[in-house]
Design a protein around this motif. Structure first.
Motif, PDB file in Angstrom:
ATOM      1  N   LEU A  26      83.868 137.066  42.814  1.00 52.44           N
ATOM      2  CA  LEU A  26      84.301 138.048  43.787  1.00 52.44           C
ATOM      3  C   LEU A  26      85.793 137.887  44.030  1.00 52.44           C
ATOM      4  O   LEU A  26      86.283 136.761  44.209  1.00 52.44           O
ATOM      5  CB  LEU A  26      83.523 137.814  45.086  1.00 52.44           C
ATOM      6  CG  LEU A  26      83.535 138.896  46.140  1.00 52.44           C
ATOM      7  CD1 LEU A  26      82.996 140.202  45.591  1.00 52.44           C
ATOM      8  CD2 LEU A  26      82.701 138.459  47.326  1.00 52.44           C
ATOM      9  N   GLN A  27      86.527 138.988  44.013  1.00 56.74           N
ATOM     10  CA  GLN A  27      87.962 138.961  44.321  1.00 56.74           C
ATOM     11  C   GLN A  27      88.247 140.005  45.379  1.00 56.74           C
ATOM     12  O   GLN A  27      87.818 141.156  45.209  1.00 56.74           O
ATOM     13  CB  GLN A  27      88.795 139.261  43.075  1.00 56.74           C
ATOM     14  CG  GLN A  27      88.700 138.209  42.024  1.00 56.74           C
ATOM     15  CD  GLN A  27      89.470 138.603  40.767  1.00 56.74           C
ATOM     16  OE1 GLN A  27      89.826 139.751  40.551  1.00 56.74           O
ATOM     17  NE2 GLN A  27      89.717 137.633  39.907  1.00 56.74           N
ATOM     18  N   ASP A  38      88.712 146.359  49.665  1.00 56.73           N
ATOM     19  CA  ASP A  38      88.104 146.546  48.353  1.00 56.73           C
ATOM     20  C   ASP A  38      87.777 145.169  47.790  1.00 56.73           C
ATOM     21  O   ASP A  38      88.651 144.305  47.712  1.00 56.73           O
ATOM     22  CB  ASP A  38      89.043 147.287  47.411  1.00 56.73           C
ATOM     23  CG  ASP A  38      89.206 148.748  47.788  1.00 56.73           C
ATOM     24  OD1 ASP A  38      88.448 149.238  48.659  1.00 56.73           O
ATOM     25  OD2 ASP A  38      90.089 149.410  47.224  1.00 56.73           O
ATOM     26  N   LEU A  39      86.528 144.984  47.416  1.00 59.62           N
ATOM     27  CA  LEU A  39      86.063 143.749  46.790  1.00 59.62           C
ATOM     28  C   LEU A  39      85.716 144.053  45.347  1.00 59.62           C
ATOM     29  O   LEU A  39      85.032 145.047  45.067  1.00 59.62           O
ATOM     30  CB  LEU A  39      84.817 143.208  47.505  1.00 59.62           C
ATOM     31  CG  LEU A  39      84.988 142.725  48.926  1.00 59.62           C
ATOM     32  CD1 LEU A  39      83.627 142.419  49.548  1.00 59.62           C
ATOM     33  CD2 LEU A  39      85.871 141.491  48.957  1.00 59.62           C
ATOM     34  N   ALA A  40      86.170 143.221  44.442  1.00 61.05           N
ATOM     35  CA  ALA A  40      85.868 143.412  43.020  1.00 61.05           C
ATOM     36  C   ALA A  40      84.873 142.359  42.565  1.00 61.05           C
ATOM     37  O   ALA A  40      85.078 141.159  42.776  1.00 61.05           O
ATOM     38  CB  ALA A  40      87.142 143.309  42.194  1.00 61.05           C
ATOM     39  N   GLN A  70      83.893 153.916  38.594  1.00 65.82           N
ATOM     40  CA  GLN A  70      84.181 153.043  37.458  1.00 65.82           C
ATOM     41  C   GLN A  70      84.000 153.912  36.217  1.00 65.82           C
ATOM     42  O   GLN A  70      82.902 154.440  36.002  1.00 65.82           O
ATOM     43  CB  GLN A  70      83.206 151.855  37.462  1.00 65.82           C
ATOM     44  CG  GLN A  70      83.243 150.959  36.271  1.00 65.82           C
ATOM     45  CD  GLN A  70      84.382 149.965  36.348  1.00 65.82           C
ATOM     46  OE1 GLN A  70      85.145 149.940  37.296  1.00 65.82           O
ATOM     47  NE2 GLN A  70      84.510 149.149  35.330  1.00 65.82           N
ATOM     48  N   ARG A  96      85.762 144.803  36.037  1.00 68.14           N
ATOM     49  CA  ARG A  96      85.782 144.678  37.498  1.00 68.14           C
ATOM     50  C   ARG A  96      85.066 145.899  38.080  1.00 68.14           C
ATOM     51  O   ARG A  96      85.426 147.032  37.765  1.00 68.14           O
ATOM     52  CB  ARG A  96      87.218 144.633  38.006  1.00 68.14           C
ATOM     53  CG  ARG A  96      87.958 143.389  37.605  1.00 68.14           C
ATOM     54  CD  ARG A  96      89.466 143.490  37.856  1.00 68.14           C
ATOM     55  NE  ARG A  96      89.850 144.149  39.088  1.00 68.14           N
ATOM     56  CZ  ARG A  96      90.148 143.516  40.229  1.00 68.14           C
ATOM     57  NH1 ARG A  96      90.131 142.196  40.269  1.00 68.14           N
ATOM     58  NH2 ARG A  96      90.484 144.190  41.306  1.00 68.14           N
ATOM     59  N   VAL A  98      84.379 147.636  41.607  1.00 65.26           N
ATOM     60  CA  VAL A  98      84.962 147.554  42.948  1.00 65.26           C
ATOM     61  C   VAL A  98      84.091 148.281  43.966  1.00 65.26           C
ATOM     62  O   VAL A  98      83.619 149.395  43.725  1.00 65.26           O
ATOM     63  CB  VAL A  98      86.388 148.142  42.950  1.00 65.26           C
ATOM     64  CG1 VAL A  98      87.008 148.055  44.343  1.00 65.26           C
ATOM     65  CG2 VAL A  98      87.259 147.398  41.937  1.00 65.26           C
ATOM     66  N   ARG A 100      84.072 149.261  48.226  1.00 61.20           N
ATOM     67  CA  ARG A 100      84.828 149.307  49.481  1.00 61.20           C
ATOM     68  C   ARG A 100      83.881 148.818  50.567  1.00 61.20           C
ATOM     69  O   ARG A 100      82.850 149.427  50.829  1.00 61.20           O
ATOM     70  CB  ARG A 100      85.307 150.720  49.766  1.00 61.20           C
ATOM     71  CG  ARG A 100      86.034 150.808  51.080  1.00 61.20           C
ATOM     72  CD  ARG A 100      87.271 151.662  51.106  1.00 61.20           C
ATOM     73  NE  ARG A 100      88.175 151.432  50.012  1.00 61.20           N
ATOM     74  CZ  ARG A 100      88.716 152.432  49.281  1.00 61.20           C
ATOM     75  NH1 ARG A 100      88.412 153.676  49.522  1.00 61.20           N
ATOM     76  NH2 ARG A 100      89.556 152.159  48.305  1.00 61.20           N
TER      77      ARG A 100
END
Length: 146
Positions: A26-27, A38-40, A70, A96, A98, A100
């Motif tokens: 997770l980034q 926003d989490l990737a 995506q 990735r 993503v 929200r």
């Protein structure tokens, strides 16, 4: 141990698989409570040689989210779950995905996002609660709101 032995040991260890690199990450790895971000989900491989064709993410208490577009993938939303289907993402490619996310002000200090990765007829469940397990759920450290 001499330099030659050290070099040989280092070379041998470099050939071993690194299980930690195979996980879904997770980034970013941390965020503040009450934040919208926003989490990737970083997917680094398929399932046992097969291409990834879907991802499903369970949303824990205190987290709401929507999947962002995506290319080549269809966002999917459901009760307490979001994801993507389509692709495919070839077995050795990285991507990735993503989402929200909105973190509630009172969300837990450690949020796990269990992921089920589908590769055709095969599923890889990234849901284990402990980070040291073979298939850990991606985790987000939640810092107090400012």
């Amino acid at each position: 141990m001499n330099n030659l032995a050290n070099a040989a040991l280092a070379a041998a260890l470099s050939l071993l698989p690194l299980p930690g690199l195979a996980h879904i990450h997770l980034q970013p790895e941390s965020a503040q409570a009450g934040q919208v971000l926003d989490l990737a989900l970083v997917v680094g491989h398929g399932c046992a040689g097969a291409s990834t064709t879907a991802l499903r993410v369970s949303l824990p208490a205190g987290v709401t989210a929507e999947p962002l577009a995506q290319p080549g993938w269809q966002p999917v939303t459901g009760k307490g779950e979001i994801g993507w289907q389509g692709g495919p993402l070839p077995e050795h490619d990285k991507a990735r995905f993503v989402l929200r996310a909105t973190l509630a002000a009172d969300v837990q200090p450690l949020v796990r996002l269990p992921v089920i990765q589908t590769c055709g007829q095969t599923e890889q469940r990234w849901i284990d609660p402990e980070a040291g397990d073979d298939h850990p759920a991606p985790a987000l450290t939640v810092l107090p709101a400012k």
